[in-house]
Design an enzyme around this catalytic site. Structure first.
Site, PDB file in Angstrom:
ATOM      1  N   HIS A  54       0.835  -1.199   0.000  1.00  0.00           N
ATOM      2  CA  HIS A  54       0.000   0.000   0.000  1.00  0.00           C
ATOM      3  C   HIS A  54       0.875   1.257   0.000  1.00  0.00           C
ATOM      4  O   HIS A  54       0.433   2.328  -0.427  1.00  0.00           O
ATOM      5  CB  HIS A  54      -0.919   0.018   1.224  1.00  0.00           C
ATOM      6  CG  HIS A  54      -1.992  -1.028   1.181  1.00  0.00           C
ATOM      7  ND1 HIS A  54      -1.786  -2.306   1.648  1.00  0.00           N
ATOM      8  CD2 HIS A  54      -3.260  -0.986   0.720  1.00  0.00           C
ATOM      9  CE1 HIS A  54      -2.891  -3.003   1.473  1.00  0.00           C
ATOM     10  NE2 HIS A  54      -3.796  -2.239   0.923  1.00  0.00           N
ATOM     11  N   ASP A  85      -4.022  -6.387  -8.212  1.00  0.00           N
ATOM     12  CA  ASP A  85      -4.375  -5.683  -6.999  1.00  0.00           C
ATOM     13  C   ASP A  85      -4.653  -4.223  -7.383  1.00  0.00           C
ATOM     14  O   ASP A  85      -4.404  -3.809  -8.524  1.00  0.00           O
ATOM     15  CB  ASP A  85      -3.223  -5.772  -5.987  1.00  0.00           C
ATOM     16  CG  ASP A  85      -3.678  -5.586  -4.546  1.00  0.00           C
ATOM     17  OD1 ASP A  85      -4.844  -5.198  -4.324  1.00  0.00           O
ATOM     18  OD2 ASP A  85      -2.872  -5.817  -3.632  1.00  0.00           O
TER      19      ASP A  85
END
Length: 482
Positions: free
Chosen positions: A192, A262
């Site tokens: 992230h 993702d």
């Protein structure tokens, strides 16, 4: 399909806030595959619970937008609903404990039942896709990104439980996606924020991180999500999501389904590939479905432009779109799942936590606290839920030994933990390694059912059958009273 239509079919965007109309217009204009629902898209009631009627209205509106051009197959209405920390929809839907609970319980049929029950409640609200389960094999506390989202630190266990949970999702009416290929559990960075690097050898990958993905492929599961981590043995410095070598490895393992990335708005990608330049690169590398580009209109234009310049072969885009459309046609032929009302899985959720709770140190039988105790740590909601569960188990709150709750990112060295008679890890069990409490318990969840299971064990009304699914300090996997 035109190039513009093909480009739309490989994009699954997010949106901000509660304006589903604006998103529906974008879906229709760009011929998009569908939409993913994030937490800020979930309508709420004044009491903080999900407005399920409004949520169904949103998914129906977005589904209608996908078919406005005359499509005969359903669009993808997706969500990230794993249980534990990653739960976009909460009460009155069933709240599920962290996936690590299944590893502690060591029960693949239980994981399958949970997947079916979770899917059935989501299907009733118009969802048809869940980006779950996470089958990453955790290496322990150095694993910053996955933690209790992992099913186990053992590759074979994670494989069996992951396949069982995914097949349960299918049985309940949702398409699952196993993630995050080639395995995010044995890297130390969080994608992230930055790009993790996997330095394992090909043999290490085959015997550990890839084992659950091979099991998923062998079971015929429809989607595999690639993660933003660079595999030095395959293509150094390049995230698997945009690495041709990574997709080649995935296909060499026998995978014929949809390879989905993702989220493309994550830090591991946006820093190196600004302005959604990762979108055509991922497709050219071998991806079929691109999730959450930072700006879907920019990503769409980048894909169309790449086909025109030849940097993205038209045949590769067509192949990707065909895979996505074929999967959704198959999903459409199976018929919409009937679904179950919100909260239908509450008793099962409690049963899972009761099967998973692990006593790492302290007595294995009898009451662990007297008839009264004090509570510290956790959030205000954690403490309120625990107090209610304690009362139901016959334990009063206000005096007696201190029970300290350690939540996500918490530390056993915190001031409120220093005098604890009982330390309880609510998420991953790693903080218990540093605890000096004479009794240490891994709960793997903070749901009402998890706190009920905890209270029953503290009161001596139930045993703690769970076993550690991964090592915690000096305690090896398998430790516990079970």
């Amino acid at each position: 399909m035109s190039t513009e239509e093909l480009a739309g079919q490989v994009l699954l965007p997010f949106y901000s806030g509660l304006d589903a109309e604006a998103q529906a217009a974008t879906v229709q204009r760009l011929h998009l595959a569908g939409s993913i629902i994030m937490g800020d898209n979930v309508p709420g009631m004044s009491d903080g619970q999900v407005d399920t009627a409004a949520m169904l209205g949103v998914t129906r509106r977005l589904q209608a937008a996908t078919q406005a051009g005359g499509r005969s197959w359903p669009g993808m209405i997706a969500v990230d609903q794993e249980g534990g920390m990653v739960s976009r929809l909460r009460a009155p839907l069933t709240e599920w404990p962290a996936p690590m609970s299944y590893g502690a319980a060591g029960n693949a049929p239980l994981a399958g039942d949970a997947g079916t029950a979770m899917a059935a409640e989501l299907a009733a609200l118009g969802f048809n896709t869940d980006f779950a389960p996470t089958v990453d094999v955790t290496m322990g506390p150095a694993d910053r990104a996955v933690g209790a989202r992992s099913l186990s630190g053992d590759a074979g266990t994670a494989a069996g439980l992951g396949v069982g949970f995914a097949q349960g999702l299918l049985a309940g009416g949702l398409l699952p996606a196993v993630k995050h290929f080639p395995g995010h559990g044995s890297v130390t960075a969080d994608s992230h924020e930055s790009l993790p690097v996997q330095n394992g050898t090909p043999e290490q990958l085959r015997t550990r991180d890839l084992v659950p993905f091979q099991a998923a492929i062998d079971a015929g599961l429809p989607m595999v999500m690639t993660g933003h981590l660079a595999v030095s043995a395959w293509q150094p410095g390049v995230p698997a999501t945009v690495s041709a070598a990574s997709y080649a490895e995935l296909r060499a393992m026998g995978f014929q389904g949809v390879a989905v990335t993702d989220a493309l708005n994550m830090g591991a990608v946006t820093g190196a590939y600004p302005d959604d330049s990762a979108a055509p690169l991922a497709l050219a590398a071998g991806a079929d479905l691109l999730v959450m580009p930072a700006r879907v209109d920019v990503a769409h234009a980048a894909i169309v432009g790449a086909v025109k310049t030849g940097s993205l072969p038209a045949g590769r885009l067509a192949e990707a779109a065909q895979r996505v459309v074929t999967m959704m046609m198959w999903r459409g032929r199976t018929g919409a799942a009937p679904g179950l009302p919100p909260g239908s899985g509450a008793e099962l959720s409690r049963h899972i936590s009761a099967a998973a709770i692990t006593v790492l140190a302290g007595p294995c039988q009898g009451p662990l606290v007297p008839g009264s105790m004090r509570i510290a740590g956790g959030s205000a909601l954690d403490r309120a839920r625990f107090a209610a569960a304690a009362g139901a188990a016959g334990i009063s709150v206000g005096s007696g030994p201190l029970v300290t709750l350690i939540g996500f990112g918490g530390s056993a060295a915190a001031p409120e933990a220093a005098e604890a008679a009982v330390a309880v890890a609510l998420d991953a069990p790693w903080p218990l390694a540093d605890s000096a409490a004479p009794t240490r318990i891994a709960l793997y969840g903070r749901t009402p059912g998890a706190f009920a299971a905890l209270a029953d064990v503290l009161a001596g009304r139930a045993a703690a059958p769970g076993r550690l699914p991964a090592a915690v300090g000096p305690h090896p996997p398998g430790s516990g009273c079970g």
